[in-house]
Design an enzyme around this catalytic site. Structure first.
Site, mmCIF file in Angstrom:
data_model
loop_
_atom_site.group_PDB
_atom_site.id
_atom_site.type_symbol
_atom_site.label_atom_id
_atom_site.label_comp_id
_atom_site.label_asym_id
_atom_site.label_seq_id
_atom_site.Cartn_x
_atom_site.Cartn_y
_atom_site.Cartn_z
ATOM 1 N N SER A 11 0.985 0.888 -4.171
ATOM 2 C CA SER A 11 -0.189 1.772 -4.179
ATOM 3 C C SER A 11 -0.701 2.001 -5.601
ATOM 4 C CB SER A 11 0.186 3.124 -3.557
ATOM 5 O OG SER A 11 -0.737 4.119 -3.966
HETATM 6 N N1 LIG Z 1 -7.281 9.758 -3.303
HETATM 7 C C1 LIG Z 1 -5.888 9.507 -2.992
HETATM 8 C C2 LIG Z 1 -5.785 8.174 -2.298
HETATM 9 C C3 LIG Z 1 -4.357 7.837 -1.922
HETATM 10 C C4 LIG Z 1 -4.298 6.718 -0.925
HETATM 11 O O1 LIG Z 1 -5.290 6.378 -0.259
HETATM 12 N N2 LIG Z 1 -3.103 6.148 -0.807
HETATM 13 C C5 LIG Z 1 -2.919 5.077 0.151
HETATM 14 C C6 LIG Z 1 -2.045 4.006 -0.471
HETATM 15 S S1 LIG Z 1 -2.904 3.171 -1.740
HETATM 16 C C7 LIG Z 1 -2.192 5.657 1.359
HETATM 17 O O2 LIG Z 1 -1.275 6.428 1.212
HETATM 18 N N3 LIG Z 1 -2.636 5.266 2.559
HETATM 19 C C8 LIG Z 1 -2.027 5.663 3.780
HETATM 20 C C9 LIG Z 1 -2.962 6.415 4.671
HETATM 21 O O3 LIG Z 1 -4.101 6.732 4.246
HETATM 22 O O4 LIG Z 1 -2.582 6.677 5.807
HETATM 23 C C10 LIG Z 1 -5.050 9.541 -4.264
HETATM 24 O O5 LIG Z 1 -5.613 9.308 -5.342
HETATM 25 O O6 LIG Z 1 -3.861 9.842 -4.191
#
Ligand SMILES: N[C@@H](CCC(=O)N[C@@H](CS)C(=O)NCC(=O)O)C(=O)O
Length: 218
Positions: A11
């Site tokens: 990530s």
């Molecule tokens: N705006 C958030 C975005 C975090 C994000 O989208 N993380 C993704 C991995 S890159 C995630 O956890 N996705 C799983 C989901 O949305 O269910 C941040 O900066 O922490």
């Protein structure tokens, strides 16, 4: 007690927090969350983070989601000086702007392409999504025409957000060329010189790029 960071190296957002903690010399207790196995959707994790994302910070019971919010908190609480998140009102406003730009535009536009390939069975990249990501790169190029780093002439937490994100999206599906994006290419080379860059970004980046390559080759 060291704060807990719920983390997955693929990530970009999680990697940016890792870069930030190394920059301020803070030890964290890393807890791996494997999104591929759905660990972020477990009842236990959802109780901590209804947004079901990584990264997630737990600082002695104070739980905070979102890499941008986490970095501003960590630097404000544990940073030894103010350069990474300046106290000067206008400088800080520029850093905040770049964090919001990353959150709403740069990160999301690439994430949509990555998600379509990794989780939604897309076999090719939607040209409209690609064009909108390239527009975000063009805006970033213009930020870097005005200053040495993305939010001014000093390294800030915004650089951590941008570099993890841009290297992921450009490496995976939107290559950056020196003739079109000379400032971004030069800035990436500068970021790669940071002593913690390899450990905090390259390792997880390679995992992300491998996963996308694997999907595109099938
Ligand atoms: N705006 C958030 C975005 C975090 C994000 O989208 N993380 C993704 C991995 S890159 C995630 O956890 N996705 C799983 C989901 O949305 O269910 C941040 O900066 O922490």
């Amino acid at each position: 007690m060291a704060p807990n960071l719920y983390y997955m190296s693929a990530s970009p957002a999680a990697r940016s927090v890792d870069m930030c903690t190394k920059a301020i010399g803070l030890d964290l207790n890393i807890i791996e969350v494997d999104l591929r196995k759905g660990a972020h959707l477990s009842a236990e994790y959802l109780k901590l983070n209804p947004q079901h994302t990584v990264p997630l910070l737990d600082d002695d019971g104070f739980v905070l989601a979102d890499s941008h919010a986490i970095m501003t908190y960590l630097v404000s609480k544990y940073g030894k000086d103010e350069t990474l998140y300046p106290k000067d009102l206008k400088q800080r406003a520029i850093v905040d702007h770049r964090l919001h730009f990353d959150s709403n535009i740069l990160y999301v536009r690439g994430l949509l392409i990555g998600r379509s390939l990794l989780f939604e069975g897309a076999k090719s990249i939607d040209p409209k999504l690609l064009a909108s990501l390239e527009e975000a790169f063009s805006i970033t190029e213009q930020f870097l025409e005005r200053s040495k780093y993305v939010a001014g002439d000093q390294l800030t937490i915004a650089d951590f957000s941008f570099v993890t994100c841009i290297t992921s999206w450009s490496g995976a599906f939107a290559p950056l060329t020196e003739d079109k994006f000379p400032k971004i290419c030069a800035w990436i080379k500068k970021m790669q010189q940071l002593p913690y860059y390899r450990e905090c970004n390259q390792v997880g980046l390679d995992i992300y790029l491998g996963a996308i390559k694997d999907k595109l080759s099938k």
